[in-house]
Design a protein around this motif. Structure first.
Motif, mmCIF file in Angstrom:
data_model
loop_
_atom_site.group_PDB
_atom_site.id
_atom_site.type_symbol
_atom_site.label_atom_id
_atom_site.label_comp_id
_atom_site.label_asym_id
_atom_site.label_seq_id
_atom_site.Cartn_x
_atom_site.Cartn_y
_atom_site.Cartn_z
ATOM 1 N N ARG A 93 27.163 23.813 49.123
ATOM 2 C CA ARG A 93 28.753 23.055 48.950
ATOM 3 C C ARG A 93 28.667 21.339 48.317
ATOM 4 O O ARG A 93 29.103 20.429 47.252
ATOM 5 N N ALA A 94 26.874 20.318 48.641
ATOM 6 C CA ALA A 94 26.587 19.243 47.541
ATOM 7 C C ALA A 94 27.074 19.595 46.198
ATOM 8 O O ALA A 94 26.348 18.595 45.110
ATOM 9 N N ARG A 95 26.313 21.404 45.413
ATOM 10 C CA ARG A 95 27.128 21.577 44.715
ATOM 11 C C ARG A 95 27.769 22.086 43.892
ATOM 12 O O ARG A 95 27.936 22.415 42.607
ATOM 13 N N GLY A 96 28.684 22.013 44.796
ATOM 14 C CA GLY A 96 30.115 22.112 44.113
ATOM 15 C C GLY A 96 30.312 23.927 44.408
ATOM 16 O O GLY A 96 31.377 24.545 44.233
ATOM 17 N N ARG A 97 29.404 24.638 45.018
ATOM 18 C CA ARG A 97 29.901 25.902 44.904
ATOM 19 C C ARG A 97 30.023 26.484 46.748
ATOM 20 O O ARG A 97 30.110 25.953 47.335
ATOM 21 N N GLU A 98 30.769 27.401 47.014
ATOM 22 C CA GLU A 98 31.291 27.544 47.706
ATOM 23 C C GLU A 98 30.242 28.468 48.986
ATOM 24 O O GLU A 98 30.442 30.331 47.427
ATOM 25 N N PRO A 99 29.903 28.775 49.588
ATOM 26 C CA PRO A 99 29.198 29.395 50.287
ATOM 27 C C PRO A 99 29.595 30.859 50.672
ATOM 28 O O PRO A 99 30.670 31.323 50.611
ATOM 29 N N HIS A 100 28.531 32.415 50.225
ATOM 30 C CA HIS A 100 29.129 33.163 50.711
ATOM 31 C C HIS A 100 29.881 33.356 52.062
ATOM 32 O O HIS A 100 29.154 33.096 52.845
ATOM 33 N N ALA A 101 31.210 35.017 52.218
ATOM 34 C CA ALA A 101 31.340 34.912 53.395
ATOM 35 C C ALA A 101 30.668 35.308 54.642
ATOM 36 O O ALA A 101 30.681 35.286 55.607
ATOM 37 N N LEU A 102 29.713 36.155 54.025
ATOM 38 C CA LEU A 102 28.555 36.827 55.220
ATOM 39 C C LEU A 102 27.608 35.071 56.025
ATOM 40 O O LEU A 102 27.743 35.034 56.695
ATOM 41 N N MET A 103 27.224 34.130 55.040
ATOM 42 C CA MET A 103 26.674 32.894 55.551
ATOM 43 C C MET A 103 27.972 31.993 56.111
ATOM 44 O O MET A 103 27.135 31.695 56.959
ATOM 45 N N LEU A 104 28.462 32.510 55.855
ATOM 46 C CA LEU A 104 29.736 31.882 56.657
ATOM 47 C C LEU A 104 30.211 31.984 57.646
ATOM 48 O O LEU A 104 30.615 31.507 59.502
ATOM 49 N N ALA A 105 30.139 33.919 57.968
ATOM 50 C CA ALA A 105 30.685 34.453 59.189
ATOM 51 C C ALA A 105 28.971 34.125 60.381
ATOM 52 O O ALA A 105 29.240 33.655 61.202
ATOM 53 N N LEU A 106 28.167 34.255 59.359
ATOM 54 C CA LEU A 106 26.895 33.439 60.825
ATOM 55 C C LEU A 106 26.707 32.384 61.193
ATOM 56 O O LEU A 106 26.388 32.300 62.019
ATOM 57 N N LEU A 107 27.146 31.350 60.273
ATOM 58 C CA LEU A 107 27.322 30.264 60.159
ATOM 59 C C LEU A 107 28.716 30.366 61.960
ATOM 60 O O LEU A 107 28.146 29.134 62.897
ATOM 61 N N GLU A 108 29.297 30.563 61.736
ATOM 62 C CA GLU A 108 30.535 30.506 63.158
ATOM 63 C C GLU A 108 30.339 31.695 64.059
ATOM 64 O O GLU A 108 30.281 31.041 64.793
ATOM 65 N N GLU A 109 29.625 32.399 64.095
ATOM 66 C CA GLU A 109 28.655 33.049 65.202
ATOM 67 C C GLU A 109 28.067 31.784 65.461
ATOM 68 O O GLU A 109 27.520 32.267 67.058
ATOM 69 N N LYS A 110 26.661 31.891 65.100
ATOM 70 C CA LYS A 110 25.417 31.143 65.415
ATOM 71 C C LYS A 110 26.442 29.891 66.329
ATOM 72 O O LYS A 110 26.017 29.375 67.567
ATOM 73 N N ARG A 111 27.355 28.671 65.433
ATOM 74 C CA ARG A 111 27.416 27.745 65.778
ATOM 75 C C ARG A 111 28.304 28.351 67.679
ATOM 76 O O ARG A 111 28.699 27.256 68.288
ATOM 77 N N GLY A 112 29.130 29.119 67.414
ATOM 78 C CA GLY A 112 29.915 30.059 68.207
ATOM 79 C C GLY A 112 29.175 30.239 69.689
ATOM 80 O O GLY A 112 28.867 29.793 70.894
ATOM 81 N N ALA A 113 28.397 30.561 69.642
ATOM 82 C CA ALA A 113 26.781 31.601 70.227
ATOM 83 C C ALA A 113 26.239 29.475 71.158
ATOM 84 O O ALA A 113 26.147 29.635 72.315
ATOM 85 N N GLN A 114 26.557 28.733 70.333
ATOM 86 C CA GLN A 114 25.300 27.344 71.363
ATOM 87 C C GLN A 114 26.278 26.738 72.035
ATOM 88 O O GLN A 114 26.732 25.692 72.197
ATOM 89 N N GLY A 115 28.213 27.181 72.258
ATOM 90 C CA GLY A 115 28.702 26.705 72.813
ATOM 91 C C GLY A 115 29.852 25.814 71.362
ATOM 92 O O GLY A 115 30.560 25.376 72.785
#
Length: 189
Positions: free
Chosen positions: A167-189
């Motif tokens: 995002r600092a480079r002005g690029r949107e992350p891939h949907a798979l990366m964002l899904a992993l991020l959401e999953e791991k954040r959800g697991a952390q509570g």
């Protein structure tokens, strides 16, 4: 011949640059250590580490040709950044075609973008690729420490780092990366 011996042979026969071969060997070592810590197969982890960047030095055109050969659909982000992203799925297809186990191929296919539902082996390779002994980025020592305390926390930290860098480079992350991020954040509570 064991799968690990076959992986060694395939790595050497590919003729990677000395730097990339060193990285693959370091990733194999780190993945094996993480697998021992978190209960995945150390042999599968070592094989995945050895072979994860098998196609990293191919050109964009070579990667796209191999994607067609293996019948892989390529999304627009993968097409644009084929060398950085698509090499993982192409290496996985090559490894599967060479008769390696599906779990090894799956871990290799997910080592760049991750994705939800990671297996322990997938997570070990994902983290090992970023934290192998040759890596020197700012914060790598903390990431290495975290990897042996909580594999999920290490994956989350690395994905957050990657998303922020993109995002600092002005690029949107891939949907798979964002899904992993959401999953791991959800697991952390």
């Amino acid at each position: 011949m064991t799968e690990r011996q076959r992986a060694e042979r395939m790595l050497v026969e590919r003729g990677l640059s000395p730097e990339l071969e060193t990285h693959c060997r370091g990733t194999a070592l780190q993945a094996e250590l993480l697998a021992r810590r978190w209960g995945a197969s150390p042999d599968d982890a070592a094989c995945a580490g050895l072979l994860h960047d098998l196609c990293r030095e191919l050109s964009r055109e070579e990667l796209l040709d191999l994607a067609r050969k293996h019948g892989l659909e390529v999304d627009p982000i993968e097409e644009e950044f084929a060398v950085q992203l698509l090499h993982a799925r192409i290496a996985a297809a090559e490894v599967a075609a060479a008769g390696f186990s599906p779990t090894i191929a799956e871990a290799i296919s997910r080592h760049t973008l991750g994705g939800p539902g990671q297996s322990i082996l997938d997570a070990c390779l994902f983290v090992a690729d970023a934290t192998e002994p040759g890596r020197t980025w700012t914060g790598v020592d903390e990431a290495r420490r975290l990897a042996f305390e909580s594999l999920d926390a290490a994956v989350l930290a690395l994905v957050v780092r990657d998303v922020e860098r993109l995002r600092a480079r002005g690029r949107e992350p891939h949907a798979l990366m964002l899904a992993l991020l959401e999953e791991k954040r959800g697991a952390q509570g």
